[in-house]
Write a protein that holds these residues in place. Sequence first.
Motif, mmCIF file in Angstrom:
data_model
loop_
_atom_site.group_PDB
_atom_site.id
_atom_site.type_symbol
_atom_site.label_atom_id
_atom_site.label_comp_id
_atom_site.label_asym_id
_atom_site.label_seq_id
_atom_site.Cartn_x
_atom_site.Cartn_y
_atom_site.Cartn_z
ATOM 1 N N TYR A 138 -4.937 42.902 -25.275
ATOM 2 C CA TYR A 138 -4.743 41.341 -24.915
ATOM 3 C C TYR A 138 -3.859 41.163 -24.788
ATOM 4 C CZ TYR A 138 -3.436 36.896 -27.122
ATOM 5 O OH TYR A 138 -2.933 35.770 -27.635
ATOM 6 N N ASP A 139 -2.738 42.463 -25.321
ATOM 7 C CA ASP A 139 -1.322 42.080 -25.017
ATOM 8 C C ASP A 139 -0.816 42.111 -23.268
ATOM 9 O OD1 ASP A 139 -0.233 41.389 -27.306
ATOM 10 O OD2 ASP A 139 0.527 43.132 -27.731
ATOM 11 N N LEU A 140 -2.066 43.322 -23.182
ATOM 12 C CA LEU A 140 -1.478 43.414 -20.851
ATOM 13 C C LEU A 140 -1.612 41.974 -20.541
ATOM 14 C CD1 LEU A 140 -0.422 45.407 -19.280
ATOM 15 C CD2 LEU A 140 -3.395 45.918 -18.680
ATOM 16 N N ALA A 141 -2.880 41.782 -20.950
ATOM 17 C CA ALA A 141 -3.690 40.136 -20.016
ATOM 18 C C ALA A 141 -2.091 38.952 -20.452
ATOM 19 C CB ALA A 141 -5.360 40.209 -20.766
ATOM 20 N N HIS A 142 -1.887 38.720 -21.790
ATOM 21 C CA HIS A 142 -1.136 37.658 -21.845
ATOM 22 C C HIS A 142 0.122 37.853 -21.412
ATOM 23 C CE1 HIS A 142 1.126 35.063 -24.657
ATOM 24 N NE2 HIS A 142 0.294 34.763 -25.220
ATOM 25 N N ALA A 143 1.035 38.930 -21.064
ATOM 26 C CA ALA A 143 1.777 39.199 -20.529
ATOM 27 C C ALA A 143 1.645 38.793 -18.694
ATOM 28 C CB ALA A 143 1.830 40.172 -20.480
ATOM 29 N N PHE A 144 -0.060 39.495 -18.590
ATOM 30 C CA PHE A 144 0.005 39.007 -17.283
ATOM 31 C C PHE A 144 -0.214 36.788 -17.449
ATOM 32 C CE2 PHE A 144 -3.397 38.510 -13.517
ATOM 33 C CZ PHE A 144 -2.299 38.508 -12.295
ATOM 34 N N ALA A 145 -0.404 36.675 -17.779
ATOM 35 C CA ALA A 145 -1.437 35.348 -17.828
ATOM 36 C C ALA A 145 0.385 34.409 -17.591
ATOM 37 C CB ALA A 145 -1.409 34.362 -19.068
ATOM 38 N N ASP A 146 1.345 34.417 -18.788
ATOM 39 C CA ASP A 146 2.966 33.996 -18.178
ATOM 40 C C ASP A 146 3.253 34.243 -17.586
ATOM 41 O OD1 ASP A 146 1.541 33.363 -21.106
ATOM 42 O OD2 ASP A 146 3.567 35.018 -22.360
ATOM 43 N N GLU A 147 3.191 35.377 -16.647
ATOM 44 C CA GLU A 147 3.743 35.545 -15.398
ATOM 45 C C GLU A 147 3.560 34.803 -14.632
ATOM 46 O OE1 GLU A 147 3.881 38.829 -12.657
ATOM 47 O OE2 GLU A 147 4.606 39.464 -13.992
ATOM 48 N N LEU A 148 2.327 34.190 -14.862
ATOM 49 C CA LEU A 148 1.883 33.189 -13.557
ATOM 50 C C LEU A 148 2.227 32.118 -13.962
ATOM 51 C CD1 LEU A 148 -1.734 34.964 -12.953
ATOM 52 C CD2 LEU A 148 -0.206 35.454 -11.193
ATOM 53 N N GLY A 149 2.513 31.917 -15.138
ATOM 54 C CA GLY A 149 2.338 30.613 -15.532
ATOM 55 C C GLY A 149 1.292 29.605 -16.762
ATOM 56 N N LEU A 150 0.315 30.861 -16.804
ATOM 57 C CA LEU A 150 -1.213 30.042 -17.420
ATOM 58 C C LEU A 150 -1.219 30.482 -18.645
ATOM 59 C CD1 LEU A 150 -3.267 31.350 -14.199
ATOM 60 C CD2 LEU A 150 -2.259 29.612 -14.878
ATOM 61 N N ALA A 151 -2.486 29.137 -19.537
ATOM 62 C CA ALA A 151 -2.732 29.999 -20.821
ATOM 63 C C ALA A 151 -3.016 30.775 -20.760
ATOM 64 C CB ALA A 151 -3.071 27.909 -21.018
#
Length: 485
Positions: free
Chosen positions: A62-75
Motif C-alpha cells: 500500500y505504501d509503495l503504491a501510494h507513493a507512486f500515485a502521489d508522484e503521478l499526482g493521482l488519487a
Amino acid sequence: MRLLFRFLRVGAIAALALALGTCVQRPGLLEQIETLGTLRVATVNSATTYYLDVDGPAGFEYDLAHAFADELGLALDVMVVPDREAVLTAVTSGRAHIGVGLAVSDARRQRVRFTPIYAETPLEVVYNVHDDQPDDLAALSGALTLPAGSALAGRLRRDHPDLEFSVAARANAEELMDRVANGALTATIANAHVVAMNQRYYPDLRVAFDVPGASQRTAWAFARRGATAGDDGLFNKAIAYLERTRETGRMRILRDRYFGHVERLGFVGGREFARQVEARLDRWRPYFKRAGRRHDLDWRLLAAIGYQESHWDEDAVSPTTVRGIMMLTEATAEEVDVEDRRDPLQSINGGAEYIKRMIERMPESVTRPDRIWFALAAYNIGYGHVMDARRLLEARDRDPDLWINLRDALPWLTQDRYLDETRYGYARGLEARAYVGNVRAYYDILVWMTDDSRTEKPAALSEDESAAGAGADESPEISIESPAF
C-alpha cells in the motif's frame, strides 16, 4: 471492500467518455488515468500487502503504491480482491491498472507482464516443534500443504514431479501456519517475513529449512501490451519509479518499517518482566497512579500496557514511528490532546484516556472483565476490527460478548475465507490476541508484586511452563490468564 481517496470529477469522466465514443484515436492508458485522476490498484488483504490499521490504511505494498500515485499526482483507489488469482483477473480485465504484491511465476507471465523484480524473499518450510524435523522436501512428500493458487505450487510441480502435496482452497499462508502450530497439519511453506511475524504468536512453529533454489520474487503486474499507442506509458513509469525507490534507499527503509522489527518483538518472559519491575517501574509509578486515579483505572493495568508497548522506555520509537512510553500514533495523540508523545506524563495520560474510551465504547452487553480485554484488542488493532470479529462470531451462533470466543475469532481476521464477511478487512488478529495475553500476564504479575499478602504465585511466573494458565481466574481484582493461548 474499496478505499476511494478522492471523488472522480464528473467533467473528467464525461470528457473521457466523449473521446472514447468518437472516431478520435483512443488515448493511451496513462493518458486515460491522468484524465480520470485516479490510479486503480488491485491487491489482497494481508500483513505484507494492505490492511486497515488503527489509524487507517497500511501495508508495504500500500505504501509503495501510494507513493507512486502521489508522484503521478493521482488519487489512489485500492481494489481489495479475495486472492491472487482475482488480482490477475482484475488486471487482465482492465478493472485495475496495476496488480501489486504478486509473486512472479512462468504461468503468470503468460497472462500479465511484470515489472523487474523488486523484492526477493527466502521461502521457508515450517513445522511443529513437537514433530520430527524434516531434512528435505522428499521427507515431506504427502505431508505438505500449500495455499491454492500459489506461485510456488506450480514451481514445485515442475521442479519436483515426484513430490506429493496438497493445496488448501481459500486458505492463505498465515492460516496454514496456524494449523501447523496447532497440530492439524504437518508442514507448509511461506516467505520468511510472514514466518517471522507468526513465530511471535506460535512458539511451537519452527523453520526446518529454506526451500532450495526457490524464493518469492515480487513485482507489479500490468495487462499485456495492446495495439493502442501509449499502453507502455504507465508501465515504463512504474519501472522507473521502482528502480529509483530502490537506488535511493526508500525501498529498504519501507521494508524495514514493516518487516525489519519482526524478530525483535515478542513476549518477554514473566520472570524477566518481574526483574525489570524493580529496575524501571519506580520512576514512572507516580505517573501511572495519577493517570489511574484520573480515569478510574487500575494503575497496574496502565503500567502493564506501557511495558507491552515500550518496556517503559520514554524514548521508544517503533519502525512505524509510534513513540513514547504508551507508543501513541500521531492520530491517537491528537485525538487525546497529547502535544508531545515523548513526554512521559503526557504519554501515560494519553494512553489512559484512549484505553478508557475503548472500554466505554464497547457494547453494553460486554461485561467486565471481558470488557477490558476487548478494549485492549481495540487499543492494538482498532475498534472496527474488533467489531468485525464479533460479527463473525454472531454469524456462527457463538456468544460475541465473551473474551474466550473473541480470542478464537481474532485470528480469523488474517484468513481469506472470512474477509468477505468483514467491513474493515484484514487485521493482524494474531498480534492482537498475543497483545492482550501479554498485558494480562504483566498485570497479573504486578497485582501479585504489589499485594502485601502475596499468596499464590501467578501462572505467568510459574517455573513449570505446563502450569501456565492454571488457576488463572483466581487472581485478585481483574482476573487474567497467562499468555499460553
